[in-house]
Design a protein around this motif. Structure first.
Motif, mmCIF file in Angstrom:
data_model
loop_
_atom_site.group_PDB
_atom_site.id
_atom_site.type_symbol
_atom_site.label_atom_id
_atom_site.label_comp_id
_atom_site.label_asym_id
_atom_site.label_seq_id
_atom_site.Cartn_x
_atom_site.Cartn_y
_atom_site.Cartn_z
ATOM 1 N N THR A 5 0.832 -1.202 0.000
ATOM 2 C CA THR A 5 0.000 0.000 0.000
ATOM 3 C C THR A 5 0.865 1.250 0.000
ATOM 4 O OG1 THR A 5 -1.774 -1.156 1.172
ATOM 5 C CG2 THR A 5 -1.788 1.245 1.253
ATOM 6 N N GLU A 6 1.892 1.252 0.828
ATOM 7 C CA GLU A 6 2.787 2.409 0.889
ATOM 8 C C GLU A 6 3.532 2.594 -0.427
ATOM 9 O OE1 GLU A 6 3.097 4.724 3.263
ATOM 10 O OE2 GLU A 6 1.379 3.744 4.190
ATOM 11 N N ARG A 7 3.954 1.501 -1.032
ATOM 12 C CA ARG A 7 4.717 1.583 -2.283
ATOM 13 C C ARG A 7 3.843 1.975 -3.475
ATOM 14 N NH1 ARG A 7 8.024 -3.817 -2.983
ATOM 15 N NH2 ARG A 7 8.750 -2.695 -4.844
ATOM 16 N N LEU A 98 3.534 -2.751 -11.615
ATOM 17 C CA LEU A 98 3.483 -1.434 -10.977
ATOM 18 C C LEU A 98 4.602 -1.255 -9.958
ATOM 19 C CD1 LEU A 98 -0.378 -1.112 -10.460
ATOM 20 C CD2 LEU A 98 1.012 0.080 -12.165
ATOM 21 N N LEU A 99 4.896 -2.304 -9.227
ATOM 22 C CA LEU A 99 5.945 -2.216 -8.215
ATOM 23 C C LEU A 99 7.330 -2.048 -8.842
ATOM 24 C CD1 LEU A 99 4.691 -4.934 -5.699
ATOM 25 C CD2 LEU A 99 4.712 -2.456 -5.346
ATOM 26 N N ARG A 100 7.468 -2.401 -10.109
ATOM 27 C CA ARG A 100 8.753 -2.233 -10.797
ATOM 28 C C ARG A 100 8.944 -0.811 -11.331
ATOM 29 N NH1 ARG A 100 7.411 -7.354 -13.558
ATOM 30 N NH2 ARG A 100 8.472 -9.072 -12.490
ATOM 31 N N LEU A 122 -4.996 -2.395 -1.668
ATOM 32 C CA LEU A 122 -3.785 -1.703 -2.107
ATOM 33 C C LEU A 122 -3.902 -0.186 -1.971
ATOM 34 C CD1 LEU A 122 -3.168 -3.780 -5.351
ATOM 35 C CD2 LEU A 122 -2.117 -4.128 -3.107
ATOM 36 N N LEU A 123 -5.049 0.305 -1.503
ATOM 37 C CA LEU A 123 -5.295 1.739 -1.456
ATOM 38 C C LEU A 123 -4.925 2.323 -0.091
ATOM 39 C CD1 LEU A 123 -8.825 1.863 -3.150
ATOM 40 C CD2 LEU A 123 -6.587 2.175 -4.248
ATOM 41 N N ALA A 124 -4.136 3.385 -0.109
ATOM 42 C CA ALA A 124 -3.891 4.132 1.123
ATOM 43 C C ALA A 124 -5.120 4.952 1.499
ATOM 44 C CB ALA A 124 -2.674 5.040 0.950
ATOM 45 N N THR A 125 -5.899 5.350 0.475
ATOM 46 C CA THR A 125 -7.145 6.095 0.659
ATOM 47 C C THR A 125 -8.088 5.734 -0.483
ATOM 48 O OG1 THR A 125 -8.155 8.306 0.603
ATOM 49 C CG2 THR A 125 -6.036 8.040 -0.507
ATOM 50 N N PRO A 126 -9.413 5.668 -0.233
ATOM 51 C CA PRO A 126 -10.345 5.348 -1.317
ATOM 52 C C PRO A 126 -10.273 6.322 -2.498
ATOM 53 C CG PRO A 126 -11.429 5.131 0.798
ATOM 54 C CD PRO A 126 -10.094 5.761 1.073
ATOM 55 N N ALA A 127 -9.793 7.552 -2.261
ATOM 56 C CA ALA A 127 -9.712 8.559 -3.329
ATOM 57 C C ALA A 127 -8.626 8.262 -4.351
ATOM 58 C CB ALA A 127 -9.483 9.944 -2.729
ATOM 59 N N GLN A 128 -7.898 7.178 -4.174
ATOM 60 C CA GLN A 128 -6.934 6.760 -5.193
ATOM 61 C C GLN A 128 -7.586 5.980 -6.324
ATOM 62 O OE1 GLN A 128 -3.778 5.300 -2.043
ATOM 63 N NE2 GLN A 128 -2.932 4.983 -4.099
ATOM 64 N N ALA A 129 -8.859 5.661 -6.196
ATOM 65 C CA ALA A 129 -9.495 4.785 -7.179
ATOM 66 C C ALA A 129 -10.910 5.257 -7.483
ATOM 67 C CB ALA A 129 -9.533 3.346 -6.667
#
Length: 210
Positions: A5-7, A98-100, A122-129
């Protein structure tokens, strides 16, 4: 999972049903805000090649079928339940890709393969999606204008039946996305006529806070 999530804090996800404008909006936002674009449709061939039979049994079954077996001889419900990308097969490869990528540049990820229950952890916040969900009339109009479903249906022995099956499968997939995003509390934009491309881009931009 927290480490992932952080990455992935620099990643914005645009999911949704076919015909909703995900690719168009993804390209516009990436160009406007200097973001990298990752289109999951463009990776399907690569991900199919990287998948093992153990990881992707539905993909292997689908690949062994001819066009009539895929789109004519099965019910729309069966098509929905057994379509490999709708089952989440290959999603782990999206995350690997994505991680690469270098984290210094933000990324827009778009495509129907972004299933809500797989993206949410995988979301730090719902506003990412956000998920773009077209009404039936809007979806049919979009398909007719670009002819994408006819390209598939036209390669079967019964194009009319294949087209009906595809449209019904996609309708049920859209309903599933409605239910899942609602249950998980994730952002949704219903795409309906006469919403313009500019209006849709502005609404997605607002969700992401760009």
């Amino acid at each position: 999972m927290r480490a992932r999530t952080e990455r992935l804090r620099h990643v914005f996800w645009i999911g949704g049903a076919s015909g909703a404008g995900k690719s168009t909006i993804g390209r516009r936002l990436a160009a406007r805000h200097g973001l990298r674009l990752y289109a999951t449709d463009d990776t399907m061939t690569d991900h199919a090649a990287r998948s093992t039979p153990e990881d992707a049994p539905y993909l292997r079954e689908f690949a062994a079928m001819d066009m009539d077996e895929r789109w004519v001889n099965r019910s729309a419900r069966t098509m929905l339940e057994t379509f490999h990308w709708y089952r989440g097969e290959g999603f782990g490869l999206i995350v690997e890709d994505l991680l690469r990528l270098p984290p210094e540049q933000g990324v827009i990820v778009e495509g129907f393969r972004l299933l809500p229950h797989l993206v949410k952890p995988l979301l730090a916040t719902p506003a990412q999606a956000v998920w773009l969900l077209p009404t039936p009339d809007f979806r049919r109009s979009a398909f007719e204008s670009r002819g994408s479903l006819w390209e598939i249906a036209g390669r079967t022995g019964d194009p009319e039946r294949a087209l009906r099956n595809l449209l019904e499968r996609d309708r049920m997939f859209t309903e599933r996305l409605h239910e899942e995003t609602g249950r998980l509390g994730l952002p949704v934009i219903e795409v309906r006529a006469p919403m313009t491309e500019d209006e849709l881009a502005a609404r997605v931009t607002a969700v992401f806070g760009l």
